[in-house]
Design an enzyme around this catalytic site. Structure first.
Site, PDB file in Angstrom:
ATOM      1  N   HIS A 137       0.875  -1.178   0.000  1.00  0.00           N
ATOM      2  CA  HIS A 137       0.000   0.000   0.000  1.00  0.00           C
ATOM      3  C   HIS A 137       0.913   1.228   0.000  1.00  0.00           C
ATOM      4  O   HIS A 137       2.033   1.169   0.505  1.00  0.00           O
ATOM      5  CB  HIS A 137      -0.835  -0.049   1.288  1.00  0.00           C
ATOM      6  CG  HIS A 137      -1.866   1.022   1.432  1.00  0.00           C
ATOM      7  ND1 HIS A 137      -1.567   2.282   1.887  1.00  0.00           N
ATOM      8  CD2 HIS A 137      -3.205   1.016   1.215  1.00  0.00           C
ATOM      9  CE1 HIS A 137      -2.677   3.005   1.939  1.00  0.00           C
ATOM     10  NE2 HIS A 137      -3.684   2.261   1.534  1.00  0.00           N
ATOM     11  N   ASP A 215       3.251  -4.535   7.954  1.00  0.00           N
ATOM     12  CA  ASP A 215       2.028  -3.742   7.814  1.00  0.00           C
ATOM     13  C   ASP A 215       0.853  -4.711   7.950  1.00  0.00           C
ATOM     14  O   ASP A 215       0.532  -5.455   7.020  1.00  0.00           O
ATOM     15  CB  ASP A 215       2.038  -3.054   6.437  1.00  0.00           C
ATOM     16  CG  ASP A 215       0.703  -2.390   6.116  1.00  0.00           C
ATOM     17  OD1 ASP A 215      -0.243  -2.526   6.916  1.00  0.00           O
ATOM     18  OD2 ASP A 215       0.608  -1.746   5.057  1.00  0.00           O
ATOM     19  N   GLN A 218      -4.440  -5.137   6.927  1.00  0.00           N
ATOM     20  CA  GLN A 218      -5.470  -6.047   6.391  1.00  0.00           C
ATOM     21  C   GLN A 218      -5.408  -7.427   7.032  1.00  0.00           C
ATOM     22  O   GLN A 218      -6.128  -8.334   6.603  1.00  0.00           O
ATOM     23  CB  GLN A 218      -5.303  -6.208   4.872  1.00  0.00           C
ATOM     24  CG  GLN A 218      -5.478  -4.932   4.087  1.00  0.00           C
ATOM     25  CD  GLN A 218      -6.910  -4.399   4.106  1.00  0.00           C
ATOM     26  OE1 GLN A 218      -7.844  -5.105   4.505  1.00  0.00           O
ATOM     27  NE2 GLN A 218      -7.086  -3.167   3.688  1.00  0.00           N
ATOM     28  N   LYS A 241     -10.179  -0.782  10.767  1.00  0.00           N
ATOM     29  CA  LYS A 241     -10.318  -1.986   9.941  1.00  0.00           C
ATOM     30  C   LYS A 241     -10.596  -3.214  10.798  1.00  0.00           C
ATOM     31  O   LYS A 241     -10.655  -4.332  10.296  1.00  0.00           O
ATOM     32  CB  LYS A 241      -9.047  -2.194   9.110  1.00  0.00           C
ATOM     33  CG  LYS A 241      -8.830  -1.108   8.049  1.00  0.00           C
ATOM     34  CD  LYS A 241      -7.740  -1.516   7.090  1.00  0.00           C
ATOM     35  CE  LYS A 241      -7.117  -0.362   6.338  1.00  0.00           C
ATOM     36  NZ  LYS A 241      -7.927   0.167   5.241  1.00  0.00           N
ATOM     37  N   CYS A 379      -4.889   2.511  -3.489  1.00  0.00           N
ATOM     38  CA  CYS A 379      -3.640   3.052  -2.915  1.00  0.00           C
ATOM     39  C   CYS A 379      -2.501   2.053  -3.064  1.00  0.00           C
ATOM     40  O   CYS A 379      -1.647   1.918  -2.172  1.00  0.00           O
ATOM     41  CB  CYS A 379      -3.811   3.449  -1.454  1.00  0.00           C
ATOM     42  SG  CYS A 379      -5.026   4.732  -1.218  1.00  0.00           S
TER      43      CYS A 379
HETATM   44  N1  7TS Z   1      -1.705  -0.734   4.650  1.00  0.00           N
HETATM   45  C1  7TS Z   1      -2.631  -1.491   4.034  1.00  0.00           C
HETATM   46  C2  7TS Z   1      -2.295  -2.872   3.593  1.00  0.00           C
HETATM   47  C3  7TS Z   1      -3.908  -0.973   3.834  1.00  0.00           C
HETATM   48  O1  7TS Z   1      -4.829  -1.728   3.235  1.00  0.00           O
HETATM   49  C4  7TS Z   1      -4.209   0.343   4.267  1.00  0.00           C
HETATM   50  C5  7TS Z   1      -5.543   0.984   4.010  1.00  0.00           C
HETATM   51  C6  7TS Z   1      -3.211   1.072   4.923  1.00  0.00           C
HETATM   52  C7  7TS Z   1      -1.965   0.492   5.075  1.00  0.00           C
HETATM   53  C8  7TS Z   1      -3.431   2.431   5.450  1.00  0.00           C
HETATM   54  O2  7TS Z   1      -4.288   2.400   6.548  1.00  0.00           O
HETATM   55  P1  7TS Z   1      -4.807   3.744   7.215  1.00  0.00           P
HETATM   56  O3  7TS Z   1      -5.826   3.300   8.198  1.00  0.00           O
HETATM   57  O4  7TS Z   1      -3.622   4.400   7.859  1.00  0.00           O
HETATM   58  O5  7TS Z   1      -5.368   4.592   6.112  1.00  0.00           O
HETATM   59  N2  7TS Z   1      -6.246   0.411   2.924  1.00  0.00           N
HETATM   60  C9  7TS Z   1      -7.328   0.895   2.327  1.00  0.00           C
HETATM   61  C10 7TS Z   1      -7.968   0.222   1.286  1.00  0.00           C
HETATM   62  O6  7TS Z   1      -7.633  -0.849   0.832  1.00  0.00           O
HETATM   63  N3  7TS Z   1      -9.032   0.949   0.870  1.00  0.00           N
HETATM   64  O7  7TS Z   1      -9.086   2.058   1.612  1.00  0.00           O
HETATM   65  C11 7TS Z   1      -8.037   2.033   2.530  1.00  0.00           C
END
Ligand code: 7TS
Length: 421
Positions: A137, A215, A218, A241, A379
């Protein structure tokens, strides 16, 4: 070819998860969208919240809210206890050795930026390498690029197969340069669904004394993770999430590393003594929590973990896996539909393209049917570049999703296919 009339032959409920009961706990799920029942399949972007999480947040603000760590009065003590109680819940959830290893942040993005800035900024220099994978990501790419610009280090990327599996030989070859000072990889890819072999990747890096950041954005809501078994050095995830509120995240870090790292941000709550000449920093975890945090949000995350623990992550994972298998089979039957990411080990999402239809058009048509999916580059633009597509459509599952909802998705996609044929 037209859509089969009835696709679902198995019972609506998973044997070990009472999905109807679970759904009743999510007020948002009972509404109609464009006159149709809501089918929420964008859980990889953000998951909906059960009533117990909403109650925990309301309860905090309506019964005991005050700033933490500073008041000598009862409300502040209560709020501090609840906030620190949530830290202990996260520690237990991750099986971290100590609650001092749990840092609250704003989300995965901030957790990774903290490590890049503090750990990376204080240890890397020109000629060093940071090793990531091709399926990251943006939040596990850009902080490292910024760090490379600051330090003169170089970013190296582990490639992956057409199925979406990392090439372990390439990983080993890149580690063998002897210049890698940090490995950072995604546990579960948000664009492909691949579950990466985290333990193997960590062990290979450690064999060369290279620390590893995972990371887990997910991963945490879909598979059990254990910091002591994995032995990673840093692990990042977001509350939103995993059924908790947005604006809160977690950084797990090994105590010795966190202790050696300089603060990420300066301010209140992260100090022991401030004079104009010099400041002594607070002990862990406060050293990395400058300023008033998202108190009610952190407490909400604690409630979300209680909720998930009560269901049992293993039962949730089994339910989601069954949905994924069912969806994969049904979607594969649609001519012109191509699933992107067919790794042997996949978590709860399926990304696809449909010949002749742009993913954004698919998303818009599905919305008219009440079905929420994600369309775009997720992303993860380098993943799109790897497959030569601008975007994909993605359906992603949570504990409250049903086979009926997969059927609704598949039926709507047959309609899209007929429209664009
Ligand atoms: N890493 C992964 C694998 C992600 O899927 C996401 C967000 C992030 C980092 C960033 O997370 P945040 O909470 O700091 O924004 N992924 C997604 C997505 O797949 N669709 O919207 C956000």
């Amino acid at each position: 070819m037209s859509a089969p009339q009835s696709m679902s032959t198995a019972p609506a409920h998973d044997a070990t998860l009472d999905v109807a009961r679970i759904r009743a706990e999510f007020p948002i799920l009972s509404q109609k969208i464009h006159g149709k029942r809501l089918v929420y399949l964008d859980n990889a972007a953000s998951v909906q919240k059960p009533q117990s999480v909403l109650d925990a947040i309301t309860d905090c603000y309506s019964r005991y809210y005050a700033n933490i760590h500073r008041g000598v009065y009862l409300l502040s003590e209560r709020s501090t206890t609840a906030y620190e109680g949530a830290r202990e819940k996260v520690r237990a959830f991750l099986n971290a050795a100590s609650a001092q290893e749990i840092i609250f942040t704003r989300g995965t993005t901030e957790s990774i930026n903290l490590v890049a800035s503090s750990f990376g900024g204080s240890t890397l220099q020109a000629g060093d390498e940071i090793l990531i994978t091709g399926m990251e990501h943006h939040s596990n790419i850009v902080p490292w690029q910024l760090l490379c610009q600051r330090t003169g280090a170089a970013l190296k990327v582990v490639p992956f197969t057409d199925a979406g599996e990392l090439l372990l030989d390439e990983y080993q070859r890149l580690l063998d340069s002897g210049r890698v000072k940090l490995v950072a990889f995604v546990h579960v890819s948000n664009a492909l669904g691949t579950i990466n072999p985290a333990k193997t990747l960590i062990d290979l890096a450690h064999a060369r004394d290279v620390p590893v950041l995972v990371d887990g954005a997910q991963a945490v809501a879909h598979l059990p993770v254990d910091m002591q078994a994995l032995d990673c050095d840093f692990y990042a995830f977001s509350s939103h999430k995993i059924y908790g509120p947005s604006g809160v995240g977690v950084l797990y870090g090994k105590q010795a590393l966190l202790e050696a790292m300089p603060p990420y941000q300066g301010g209140g709550d992260m100090i022991r003594l401030v004079t104009f000449e010099k400041t002594d920093y607070a002990d862990l975890p406060n050293k990395f929590e400058a300023g008033t945090p998202n108190i009610a949000g952190v407490i909400g995350l604690g409630a979300a973990l209680d909720w998930l623990n009560a269901l049992g992550l293993a039962a949730v994972a089994a339910h989601e896996h069954a949905l994924l298998e069912y969806a994969t089979a049904q979607l594969s039957a649609i001519p012109g539909l191509h699933i992107m990411g067919t790794a042997r080990n996949k978590a709860a999402l399926v990304a696809f393209t449909l010949r002749g239809a742009h993913p954004h058009d698919i998303g818009t048509i599905l919305d008219r049917e009440g079905i929420a999916i994600r369309a775009g580059h997720h992303c993860a633009q380098p993943v799109m570049q790897r497959y030569g597509v601008p975007a994909t459509a993605r359906a992603s599952f949570a504990a409250y999703n049903t086979r009926d909802e997969v059927d609704a998705l598949v039926t709507a996609l047959w309609k899209v296919k007929e429209l664009f044929e």
